[in-house]
Design a protein around this motif. Structure first.
Motif, PDB file in Angstrom:
ATOM      1  N   ALA A  38       4.426  -6.194  15.850  1.00 10.05           N
ATOM      2  CA  ALA A  38       3.508  -5.228  16.455  1.00 10.05           C
ATOM      3  C   ALA A  38       3.560  -5.298  17.983  1.00 10.05           C
ATOM      4  O   ALA A  38       2.745  -4.677  18.664  1.00 10.05           O
ATOM      5  N   ASP A  59      -4.101 -10.754  17.366  1.00 13.83           N
ATOM      6  CA  ASP A  59      -3.060 -10.384  18.320  1.00 13.83           C
ATOM      7  C   ASP A  59      -3.498  -9.209  19.176  1.00 13.83           C
ATOM      8  O   ASP A  59      -4.492  -8.543  18.892  1.00 13.83           O
ATOM      9  N   GLY A  63      -1.805  -2.449  16.985  1.00 15.87           N
ATOM     10  CA  GLY A  63      -2.935  -2.109  16.106  1.00 15.87           C
ATOM     11  C   GLY A  63      -2.561  -1.036  15.100  1.00 15.87           C
ATOM     12  O   GLY A  63      -1.419  -0.582  15.042  1.00 15.87           O
ATOM     13  N   MET A  64      -3.563  -0.670  14.300  1.00 14.32           N
ATOM     14  CA  MET A  64      -3.315   0.349  13.270  1.00 14.32           C
ATOM     15  C   MET A  64      -4.427   1.396  13.277  1.00 14.32           C
ATOM     16  O   MET A  64      -5.573   1.072  13.586  1.00 14.32           O
ATOM     17  N   ALA A  72      -1.553  -0.191   4.747  1.00 13.99           N
ATOM     18  CA  ALA A  72      -0.852  -1.469   4.921  1.00 13.99           C
ATOM     19  C   ALA A  72      -1.100  -2.411   3.759  1.00 13.99           C
ATOM     20  O   ALA A  72      -0.304  -3.294   3.487  1.00 13.99           O
ATOM     21  N   ALA A  77       4.239  -0.738   1.234  1.00 14.35           N
ATOM     22  CA  ALA A  77       3.921   0.151   2.360  1.00 14.35           C
ATOM     23  C   ALA A  77       4.339  -0.554   3.636  1.00 14.35           C
ATOM     24  O   ALA A  77       3.905  -1.663   3.905  1.00 14.35           O
ATOM     25  N   SER A  79       5.841   0.164   7.949  1.00 17.43           N
ATOM     26  CA  SER A  79       6.183   1.098   9.022  1.00 17.43           C
ATOM     27  C   SER A  79       7.553   0.740   9.594  1.00 17.43           C
ATOM     28  O   SER A  79       7.982   1.284  10.586  1.00 17.43           O
ATOM     29  N   LYS A  80       8.236  -0.224   8.932  1.00 21.17           N
ATOM     30  CA  LYS A  80       9.438  -0.773   9.575  1.00 21.17           C
ATOM     31  C   LYS A  80      10.740  -0.310   8.941  1.00 21.17           C
ATOM     32  O   LYS A  80      11.809  -0.604   9.438  1.00 21.17           O
ATOM     33  N   GLY A  94       9.580  -8.230   9.546  1.00 20.30           N
ATOM     34  CA  GLY A  94       9.170  -7.758   8.224  1.00 20.30           C
ATOM     35  C   GLY A  94       9.926  -6.487   7.878  1.00 20.30           C
ATOM     36  O   GLY A  94      10.506  -5.847   8.746  1.00 20.30           O
ATOM     37  N   PHE A  95       9.933  -6.108   6.607  1.00 18.52           N
ATOM     38  CA  PHE A  95      10.526  -4.835   6.191  1.00 18.52           C
ATOM     39  C   PHE A  95      10.230  -4.535   4.736  1.00 18.52           C
ATOM     40  O   PHE A  95      10.420  -3.441   4.261  1.00 18.52           O
ATOM     41  N   ARG A  96       9.683  -5.521   3.999  1.00 17.97           N
ATOM     42  CA  ARG A  96       9.513  -5.324   2.562  1.00 17.97           C
ATOM     43  C   ARG A  96       8.153  -4.757   2.186  1.00 17.97           C
ATOM     44  O   ARG A  96       7.948  -4.343   1.045  1.00 17.97           O
ATOM     45  N   GLY A  97       7.228  -4.729   3.133  1.00 13.44           N
ATOM     46  CA  GLY A  97       5.917  -4.153   2.856  1.00 13.44           C
ATOM     47  C   GLY A  97       5.168  -4.862   1.746  1.00 13.44           C
ATOM     48  O   GLY A  97       4.427  -4.237   0.982  1.00 13.44           O
ATOM     49  N   GLU A  98       5.349  -6.154   1.626  1.00 10.58           N
ATOM     50  CA  GLU A  98       4.731  -6.869   0.509  1.00 10.58           C
ATOM     51  C   GLU A  98       3.708  -7.900   0.936  1.00 10.58           C
ATOM     52  O   GLU A  98       2.883  -8.324   0.134  1.00 10.58           O
ATOM     53  N   LEU A 100       1.030  -8.244   3.186  1.00 11.16           N
ATOM     54  CA  LEU A 100      -0.423  -8.063   3.235  1.00 11.16           C
ATOM     55  C   LEU A 100      -1.029  -7.881   1.849  1.00 11.16           C
ATOM     56  O   LEU A 100      -1.984  -8.580   1.502  1.00 11.16           O
ATOM     57  N   PRO A 101      -0.505  -6.957   1.013  1.00  5.06           N
ATOM     58  CA  PRO A 101      -1.115  -6.851  -0.324  1.00  5.06           C
ATOM     59  C   PRO A 101      -1.025  -8.149  -1.122  1.00  5.06           C
ATOM     60  O   PRO A 101      -1.941  -8.467  -1.884  1.00  5.06           O
TER      61      PRO A 101
END
Ligand SMILES: Nc1ncnc2c1ncn2[C@@H]1O[C@H](COP(=O)(O)OP(=O)(O)O)[C@@H](O)[C@H]1O
Ligand SMILES: [Mg+2]
Length: 577
Positions: A38, A59, A63-64, A72, A77, A79-80, A94-98, A100-101
């Motif tokens: 970010a 950080d 932000g979002m 997110a 999900a 953004s990368k 990151g790139f897998r979107g996994e 945070l969930p």
């Protein structure tokens, strides 16, 4: 009725969490990676009870928006990465979107975030994967993620967490590992009220490493090299700093800390050949290569990579590290007097004697670095070439070392290491002309299951060295001939010993140099041992052949074969010059 059903998202996330969130340190890693992606310039981590009770990462990144904050937390999900093409050109951590969930599915999770352009922030709270609250709130630009009660709903995982001190040290290690890749970011870690790490932004990688390591980096050799499209940079500790643990060998690929057997093996092998000191070397190695030459999507935790050309990477790293540690074909010269030595082979960088990592700004750090004088030179062996003519053996010392001399030097030659080197090269260099000794009667060879596994992998190498071995019966083998260099020895014991040692080897070596590994083992078991009397002829043979060897200075396992005492040193020590 159909038996197959799609999993509910909460369950799928928990399953993914099994791979991504192994322990508190994995949460810290994922969250800090997100903050780096970010664009944050400050990342502060607070942990309570070693992260078991609380991990909070804040950080000052982009932000979002409220919409993104909700998204997110959905599985897959990100953004990368938007298309399959992006996958071969990943520049974010990151790139897998996994992450945070997954984290949210096994904890009490709160996300607070605000884009700089927005007037208000947004908060999302999730407990065990279920949304319990969301709405606007006032926060500074950036993102704060608070993870409480990790593994609250996975008691098995929670139970297996280690002692607090272990988990906390894993967290500190994760942060410093990432911090090394991003020197321009300020990282801080607090455990309750205690500050564990504070690394303000600094202008270069070198200074960041100095922030992390205060002891050996001062005496490190620095490697900076390009091999084709590979860029290599490394800080290599003197071999004397090597330790029994592997946690001081840090490798990074394209700005990402990785665990990679190819790179680790290349570095270890280079050290092994450069020095007799065992243990894992202390190293920071950075490899940069075009993104399409390396696959980072190998494991959900993203800490493993796969190189398109493993051999090339291994060779480049191995040669660069080895050449930096010492030139090829050189033997260590024994040092008698500590007071009169030529400079050590280790090139020194200016050495900041930084006393602590806390409270020093980037500018202070830079000034401290610039004002430093090189550290005093420690006595270290110097290096010399082998002459064309071998020295003449005089006798044996303790039935273990051959004492020899030529016009300029006195030599001590380790009879086991030297013989090992000769046998090794004999096996490896054996072409079609290599001699084979037929056995009078074929020898049956019974193997244990684990020896059999090794045999299956190594059989082709053994055949290439001059063995004639064939499968026989259900589980066994039969040996009909042996390489001439190894004839007259206890064949069964030797082959078994060579097959049995496999577990101790680094697994990647099977890809890279199966040939030399098994040859090194055979040579070691077949070589003359120490405490063994030798005739003058045998000594002459060893010395003469060693002087013709391709790599005479070290045994195949990297220990030195020879020690040289130069005439100049002898005369100095007798006060003649
Ligand atoms: N600290 C952060 N600041 C801004 N955006 C973030 C932050 N953490 C996560 N995000 C957003 O959430 C998305 C999902 O994060 P994550 O689950 O870790 O997946 P990934 O990092 O693989 O994209 C990211 O792609 C990013 O857009
Ligand atoms: Mg991420």
């Amino acid at each position: 009725m159909a038996k197959i059903r799609l999993m509910p998202d909460a369950l799928a996330n928990q399953i993914a969490a099994g791979e991504i969130v192994e322990r508190p340190a994995s949460v810290v890693k994922e969250l800090v990676e997100n903050s780096i992606d970010a664009g944050a310039s400050s990342i502060f981590v607070l942990i309570e009870k070693s992260g078991k009770d609380r991990i909070r990462v804040s950080d000052d990144g982009i932000g979002m928006s409220p919409e993104d904050a909700r998204l997110a937390l959905e599985r897959h999900a990100t953004s990368k990465l938007y298309s399959a093409d992006d996958l071969s050109n990943i520049s974010s951590l990151g790139f897998r979107g996994e992450a945070l969930p997954s984290i949210a599915s096994v904890s009490h999770f709160t996300l607070q975030t605000r884009e700089a352009s927005s007037n208000a922030g947004y908060e999302v709270e999730i407990v065990g994967g279920k949304l319990v609250r969301e709405g606007e709130l006032g926060v500074p630009p950036g993102t704060i993620i608070d993870v409480r009660q990790l593994f609250v709903n996975v008691p098995a995982r929670r139970k297996f967490l280690r002692a607090d001190v272990t988990e906390a040290s894993h967290i500190a290690a994760q942060i410093s590992n990432l911090a090394v890749c991003y020197p321009d970011v300020h990282f801080r870690l607090e455990h309750g009220k205690r500050k564990l790490l504070d690394a303000p932004s600094v202008p270069s990688r070198r200074e960041r490493i100095y922030q992390m390591e205060k002891s050996w980096v001062e005496s490190a050799v620095v490697l900076d090299d390009h091999v084709g499209s590979l860029a290599l940079q490394a800080w290599l500790a003197p071999p004397a700093e090597s330790r029994g643990t592997s946690k001081h060998l840090h490798v990074y690929v394209n700005g990402r800390p990785v665990k990679d057997r190819i790179l680790t093996h290349a570095v270890m092998e280079a050290y092994r050949q450069a020095s007799s000191k065992s243990g894992t070397p202390r190293v920071y190695l950075f490899l940069e290569l075009p993104p399409d030459k390396v696959d980072v999507n190998v494991h959900p935790a993203k800490s493993e990579v796969r190189f398109v050309d493993q051999q090339l990477v291994h060779k480049a790293v191995f040669s660069a590290v080895k050449n930096t540690l010492h030139g090829d074909g050189r033997a260590p010269e024994i040092t008698i007097s500590k007071s009169r030595l030529s400079p050590p082979p280790f090139v020194r960088e200016p050495t900041p004697a930084l006393s602590g990592i806390t409270g020093m700004s980037g500018t202070d750090m830079a000034e401290a670095l610039l004002s430093q004088k090189p550290a005093p030179v420690e006595p270290t062996p110097t290096f010399t070439e082998f002459a064309d003519t071998p020295p003449i053996p005089i006798g044996q010392f303790r039935e273990s070392y051959i004492l020899a001399a030529d016009d300029d030097d006195v030599w001590l030659i380790d009879q086991h290491a030297a013989h090992e080197r000769l046998l090794y090269e004999d096996l490896v260099d054996r072409g079609d002309s290599g001699e084979q000794q037929l056995l009078l009667t074929a020898m049956p060879l019974e193997l244990t299951p684990s020896e059999r596994v090794t045999m299956e992998e190594e059989l082709s190498q053994l055949l290439a060295f001059g063995y004639d071995i064939e499968p026989f019966g259900g589980d066994g083998y039969v040996i009909r001939a042996v390489p001439a260099a190894l004839s007259g020895l206890d064949t069964l014991r030797l082959v078994r010993a060579a097959l049995g040692e496999r577990e101790r080897d680094c697994r990647s070596s099977s890809v890279i140099e199966a040939q030399s590994r098994i040859a090194a083992r055979l040579a070691c078991h077949a070589a003359i041992k120490v405490n063994f009397p030798l005739t003058m002829e045998k000594m002459q043979y060893i010395v003469r052949t060693l002087w013709k060897a391709r790599q005479p200075t070290v045994c195949p396992h990297g220990r030195p074969t020879t020690l040289r005492i130069g005439l100049e040193q002898i005369e100095r020590n007798f006060g003649r010059i």
